[in-house]
Design an enzyme around this catalytic site. Sequence first.
Site, short mmCIF file in Angstrom:
data_model
loop_
_atom_site.label_atom_id
_atom_site.label_comp_id
_atom_site.label_asym_id
_atom_site.label_seq_id
_atom_site.Cartn_x
_atom_site.Cartn_y
_atom_site.Cartn_z
N ASP A 1 0.85 -1.18 0.00
CA ASP A 1 0.00 0.00 0.00
C ASP A 1 0.90 1.24 0.00
O ASP A 1 2.10 1.16 0.28
CB ASP A 1 -0.89 -0.03 1.25
N ASP B 1 -0.32 5.16 0.96
CA ASP B 1 -0.60 6.14 2.01
C ASP B 1 -0.69 5.49 3.38
O ASP B 1 -1.42 4.52 3.58
CB ASP B 1 -1.91 6.88 1.70
N ASN C 1 -2.02 -0.64 5.88
CA ASN C 1 -2.45 -0.17 7.20
C ASN C 1 -3.96 -0.32 7.40
O ASN C 1 -4.45 -0.24 8.53
CB ASN C 1 -2.06 1.31 7.39
#
Length: 303
Positions: A99, A101, A230
Amino acid sequence: MAEIGQAATDVYAPTKTLQVWRTLLNWLTFFFQIFLQIIRGTPSVASLINYSSSSSFMPLPVVEFPESSEPTALATASVHIPSVVADYDCLEKLTVVLDLDETLVCAYETSSLPETVRKQATEAGLAWFELECISSDKEIEGKPKVNYVTVFERPGLHEFLAQLSKFADLVLFTAGLEGYAKPLVDIIDAENRFSRRLYRPSTTSTEYREHVKDLSFVSTDFCRVVIVDNNPFSFLLQPANGIPCIPFSAGQPRDDQLLEVLLPLLKQLSEQRDVRQILYERFHMPEWFEKHGIPASAWATKG
């Protein structure tokens, strides 16, 4: 006639007064909400323009990584994972989906970023850069709108990508729009270590969440693919292949997750014929999803 006029005034005066008070109360509530946002801190650009889909997720507790690579029986019948010990010399590279961000970087609208945050991050040695990116919004004249973003790199980012690329095939998969994510990744991946880059149009909408990252777009061999994100809801279709990492922000300049936590874990996973057993033993993601209202039927057919 004067008495009638006075009576009308007496009847409507309280109503007008009430309307004035309601209007005043609404304005006070509005300004109070703005004040709370200022106190709580400046939101990242990911949360402001929905590049990231979950800012409220609390990271899962981390348990010790098992020293033995010998798989054991999975505690849930929803996932079948074969008990096969790896012959490392015969294995293809592990596919690691990353991922963007709050996993590799965090980004903030430059105009809303307090100078104190930038100063503290710089003094702590956190690398950052400014970026112009094309928004999906249009100017009044119909021209594409340009957003100015300040990007902070997670500590150890470049070393992490360099070391990881030695034993894994790297794929970037972000829910961010390409106009924002592409110029950002061009900077952090100048060496072109990512073999593929997937943006928001490649994500999937499900009954439970939007912008889900279906790993079948990346590989058909779920034994040798892992996603680091996240936001665990991003990998709800393949929960046994996910690593839920701690979100990164500019307020965490001492963060050591990439080199001290994720890299050793991914290195050991690269030596397994099937990563899902060890990831299950460490994170128990299927149970976590069921606890959060997502039944096994939502993902059992996807890997």
